[in-house]
Design a protein around this motif. Structure first.
Motif, PDB file in Angstrom:
ATOM      1  N   ILE A  93       0.839  -1.206   0.000  1.00  0.00           N
ATOM      2  CA  ILE A  93       0.000   0.000   0.000  1.00  0.00           C
ATOM      3  C   ILE A  93       0.869   1.249   0.000  1.00  0.00           C
ATOM      4  N   VAL A  94       1.885   1.264   0.869  1.00  0.00           N
ATOM      5  CA  VAL A  94       2.791   2.412   0.955  1.00  0.00           C
ATOM      6  C   VAL A  94       3.565   2.574  -0.351  1.00  0.00           C
ATOM      7  N   PHE A  95       3.980   1.462  -0.924  1.00  0.00           N
ATOM      8  CA  PHE A  95       4.723   1.468  -2.178  1.00  0.00           C
ATOM      9  C   PHE A  95       3.908   2.133  -3.287  1.00  0.00           C
ATOM     10  N   GLU A  96       2.637   1.776  -3.362  1.00  0.00           N
ATOM     11  CA  GLU A  96       1.776   2.331  -4.404  1.00  0.00           C
ATOM     12  C   GLU A  96       1.525   3.828  -4.213  1.00  0.00           C
ATOM     13  N   LYS A  97       1.695   4.327  -2.992  1.00  0.00           N
ATOM     14  CA  LYS A  97       1.522   5.748  -2.715  1.00  0.00           C
ATOM     15  C   LYS A  97       2.830   6.518  -2.918  1.00  0.00           C
ATOM     16  N   HIS A  98       3.898   5.808  -3.302  1.00  0.00           N
ATOM     17  CA  HIS A  98       5.206   6.412  -3.551  1.00  0.00           C
ATOM     18  C   HIS A  98       5.745   7.113  -2.303  1.00  0.00           C
ATOM     19  N   LEU A  99       5.598   6.441  -1.170  1.00  0.00           N
ATOM     20  CA  LEU A  99       6.092   6.961   0.097  1.00  0.00           C
ATOM     21  C   LEU A  99       7.230   6.089   0.621  1.00  0.00           C
ATOM     22  N   ASN A 100       8.096   6.687   1.434  1.00  0.00           N
ATOM     23  CA  ASN A 100       9.123   5.932   2.139  1.00  0.00           C
ATOM     24  C   ASN A 100       8.562   5.429   3.465  1.00  0.00           C
ATOM     25  N   VAL A 101       9.347   4.618   4.171  1.00  0.00           N
ATOM     26  CA  VAL A 101       8.911   4.071   5.455  1.00  0.00           C
ATOM     27  C   VAL A 101      10.007   4.271   6.495  1.00  0.00           C
ATOM     28  N   ASP A 102       9.639   4.937   7.595  1.00  0.00           N
ATOM     29  CA  ASP A 102      10.532   5.055   8.748  1.00  0.00           C
ATOM     30  C   ASP A 102      10.074   4.033   9.783  1.00  0.00           C
ATOM     31  N   PHE A 103      10.918   3.026  10.024  1.00  0.00           N
ATOM     32  CA  PHE A 103      10.542   1.943  10.936  1.00  0.00           C
ATOM     33  C   PHE A 103      10.786   2.296  12.404  1.00  0.00           C
ATOM     34  N   GLY A 104      11.422   3.427  12.675  1.00  0.00           N
ATOM     35  CA  GLY A 104      11.681   3.817  14.052  1.00  0.00           C
ATOM     36  C   GLY A 104      12.896   3.126  14.629  1.00  0.00           C
ATOM     37  N   ALA A 105      13.243   3.523  15.843  1.00  0.00           N
ATOM     38  CA  ALA A 105      14.451   3.005  16.492  1.00  0.00           C
ATOM     39  C   ALA A 105      14.335   1.508  16.750  1.00  0.00           C
ATOM     40  N   GLY A 106      15.464   0.812  16.560  1.00  0.00           N
ATOM     41  CA  GLY A 106      15.506  -0.623  16.843  1.00  0.00           C
ATOM     42  C   GLY A 106      16.106  -1.414  15.696  1.00  0.00           C
ATOM     43  N   ASN A 107      16.797  -2.487  16.034  1.00  0.00           N
ATOM     44  CA  ASN A 107      17.481  -3.292  15.012  1.00  0.00           C
ATOM     45  C   ASN A 107      16.781  -4.614  14.745  1.00  0.00           C
ATOM     46  N   GLU A 108      15.460  -4.648  14.915  1.00  0.00           N
ATOM     47  CA  GLU A 108      14.715  -5.881  14.677  1.00  0.00           C
ATOM     48  C   GLU A 108      14.932  -6.354  13.239  1.00  0.00           C
ATOM     49  N   PRO A 109      15.071  -7.668  13.042  1.00  0.00           N
ATOM     50  CA  PRO A 109      15.376  -8.197  11.701  1.00  0.00           C
ATOM     51  C   PRO A 109      14.380  -7.786  10.629  1.00  0.00           C
ATOM     52  N   TYR A 110      13.071  -7.720  10.966  1.00  0.00           N
ATOM     53  CA  TYR A 110      12.088  -7.380   9.927  1.00  0.00           C
ATOM     54  C   TYR A 110      12.296  -5.950   9.435  1.00  0.00           C
ATOM     55  N   LYS A 111      12.719  -5.051  10.326  1.00  0.00           N
ATOM     56  CA  LYS A 111      12.971  -3.667   9.909  1.00  0.00           C
ATOM     57  C   LYS A 111      14.140  -3.609   8.930  1.00  0.00           C
ATOM     58  N   LEU A 112      15.208  -4.331   9.254  1.00  0.00           N
ATOM     59  CA  LEU A 112      16.383  -4.332   8.383  1.00  0.00           C
ATOM     60  C   LEU A 112      16.094  -5.050   7.074  1.00  0.00           C
ATOM     61  N   PHE A 113      15.222  -6.053   7.123  1.00  0.00           N
ATOM     62  CA  PHE A 113      14.855  -6.785   5.900  1.00  0.00           C
ATOM     63  C   PHE A 113      14.152  -5.860   4.909  1.00  0.00           C
ATOM     64  N   TRP A 114      13.088  -5.193   5.361  1.00  0.00           N
ATOM     65  CA  TRP A 114      12.310  -4.366   4.450  1.00  0.00           C
ATOM     66  C   TRP A 114      13.040  -3.081   4.064  1.00  0.00           C
ATOM     67  N   SER A 115      13.947  -2.620   4.896  1.00  0.00           N
ATOM     68  CA  SER A 115      14.713  -1.414   4.558  1.00  0.00           C
ATOM     69  C   SER A 115      15.950  -1.741   3.734  1.00  0.00           C
ATOM     70  N   ARG A 116      16.180  -3.022   3.487  1.00  0.00           N
ATOM     71  CA  ARG A 116      17.375  -3.486   2.772  1.00  0.00           C
ATOM     72  C   ARG A 116      18.653  -3.002   3.483  1.00  0.00           C
ATOM     73  N   ASN A 117      18.573  -3.035   4.824  1.00  0.00           N
ATOM     74  CA  ASN A 117      19.692  -2.685   5.715  1.00  0.00           C
ATOM     75  C   ASN A 117      20.070  -1.206   5.672  1.00  0.00           C
ATOM     76  N   PHE A 118      19.244  -0.388   5.024  1.00  0.00           N
ATOM     77  CA  PHE A 118      19.496   1.052   5.088  1.00  0.00           C
ATOM     78  C   PHE A 118      18.990   1.563   6.429  1.00  0.00           C
ATOM     79  N   LYS A 119      19.773   2.429   7.082  1.00  0.00           N
ATOM     80  CA  LYS A 119      19.406   2.882   8.419  1.00  0.00           C
ATOM     81  C   LYS A 119      20.041   4.233   8.719  1.00  0.00           C
ATOM     82  N   ASN A 120      19.436   4.935   9.674  1.00  0.00           N
ATOM     83  CA  ASN A 120      20.023   6.128  10.263  1.00  0.00           C
ATOM     84  C   ASN A 120      20.622   5.750  11.610  1.00  0.00           C
ATOM     85  N   ASP A 121      21.864   6.143  11.843  1.00  0.00           N
ATOM     86  CA  ASP A 121      22.476   5.911  13.148  1.00  0.00           C
ATOM     87  C   ASP A 121      21.933   6.933  14.135  1.00  0.00           C
TER      88      ASP A 121
END
Length: 395
Positions: free
Chosen positions: A325-353
């Motif tokens: 749904i988010v993809f079709e709206k051409h939006l990015n996703v901020d998963f918030g603080a935390g190194n949970e595997p699902y966050k890193l999976f969908w972000s393709r390991n891109f992150k803000n320190d």
């Protein structure tokens, strides 16, 4: 902006409104009624700056009403105007912790990032510097707590320059979806093995009963939203007891009140959604999200505590539905603080320190900070020793 340039800018500023601040005025609002009167201006600035959920008026307002005010905290909201127009707002609260006076950003205190809301058309560094100087000079706090600040940001550099202090590291995964052209291409980037694993889990869950994805507008369905929130916290409590993690917000009635009143507020400038997958009308995974101008913020998630569902990673399966749904709206996703595997999976390991700061501002604050860090090091050392001693001896 590098540290030398930040240092030069700080050295030029001896008063709040000198030099390049001559056109701007900085006000500290301590009256909640006056803060509420800023709603329209705040919303306009939030839209213009493409703000995140934690920078919105609605989050500040409901954090104050449901959490900060009942706890007896006092408001310290910084507003900077340029030629009368609001160009920066940064709400904070002061409170007592034992004998110490503390100050921190106003918010739900559930690991949200910290950043000031600034008009993108003004001198960003100058405005943030002026606001930081105001905190530094006028807060009179023993300790300034600045959690989850983006490393390398203007605020981060200002804190590092003004104090030689330790910082605790964290990350915030971020999915940049605007550079993707279609979902099939994005799936290929994720990888064939991961897609196969996700398909298997979704198939296994669908075999357990009537499986469906449900999207809920909490403003339109407040009672349904309340039931789902209560369900989520009940299962979070079971999970916390099982793994031995007991964050204050999990058991906080104030946080529950905040979350419910925030997401169901019809005046909220953000569009809120609850996403769930259900089996036979029973939720087994749920996520709360807030839509902004340029991205979606993932707020909180919950999963059924029964192992028969947990083994199929229902949260991971749910992600595919709302990510599309988010993809079709051409939006990015901020998963918030935390190194949970699902966050890193969908972000393709891109992150803000991120960096967490407890900044001592007085001798009492420095002493308390030193003792707190010493206690934490000792506790960590003893836990590691117990773990080593409990490990089985090699054969």
């Amino acid at each position: 902006m590098n540290k030398s340039r930040v240092r030069e800018r700080i050295q030029k500023m001896n008063t709040y409104n000198s030099g390049e601040f001559s056109r701007s005025t900085c006000e500290i609002i301590t009256n909640p009624t006056q803060m509420a009167e800023l709603e329209a201006e705040w919303n306009d600035l939030w839209l213009k700056a493409k703000g995140s959920f934690y920078q919105s008026f609605s989050v500040a307002y409901h954090s104050w009403k449901e959490i900060a005010e009942p706890a007896g905290r006092s408001l310290f909201c910084i507003v900077i105007r340029d030629k009368g127009a609001m160009v920066l707002v940064f709400p904070m609260v002061r409170y007592r912790k034992g004998p110490l006076l503390m100050i921190r950003p106003l918010g739900p205190n559930a690991a949200e990032t910290t950043d000031m809301l600034v008009d993108p058309d003004v001198d960003w560094q100058a405005m943030v510097t002026q606001a930081w100087q105001t905190i530094d000079r006028a807060s009179k706090a023993d300790i300034i707590h600045m959690p989850f600040i983006k490393v390398g940001s203007t605020l981060d550099q200002l804190i590092q320059h003004s104090r030689n202090i330790e910082r605790d590291a964290d990350i915030a995964p971020f999915a940049n979806l605007q550079d993707q052209t279609d979902w099939a291409t994005y799936e290929k980037i994720i990888g064939a093995n991961s897609r196969q694993q996700l398909n298997r889990k979704r198939k296994r869950l669908s075999e357990l009963g009537d499986f469906e994805f449900v999207e809920i507008d909490p403003v339109a369905e407040p009672q349904h939203a309340l039931q789902l929130i209560e369900w989520m916290f009940a299962h979070k409590q079971v999970w916390a007891d099982r793994v031995g993690k007991h964050g204050d917000w999990i058991t906080s009635q104030g946080y529950r009140n905040f979350l419910y009143r925030w997401i169901t507020d019809p005046r909220n400038i953000q569009r809120m959604r609850l996403y769930t997958i259900q089996i036979d009308k029973m939720p087994i995974a749920m996520k709360v999200a807030a839509y902004g101008v340029s991205h979606l913020d993932l707020i909180i998630a919950g999963f059924h505590s029964d192992p028969q569902y947990a083994k199929y990673s229902p949260g991971f399966v749910l992600d595919e539905f709302w990510m599309k749904i988010v993809f079709e709206k051409h939006l990015n996703v901020d998963f918030g603080a935390g190194n949970e595997p699902y966050k890193l999976f969908w972000s393709r390991n891109f992150k803000n320190d991120l960096a967490n700061y407890h900044i001592p501002h007085t001798i009492a604050g420095a002493t308390a900070t030193h003792l707190w860090r010493l206690k934490r090091r000792v506790t960590t050392h003893l836990a590691e020793r117990r773990k080593r001693h409990a490990a089985p001896m090699p054969a």
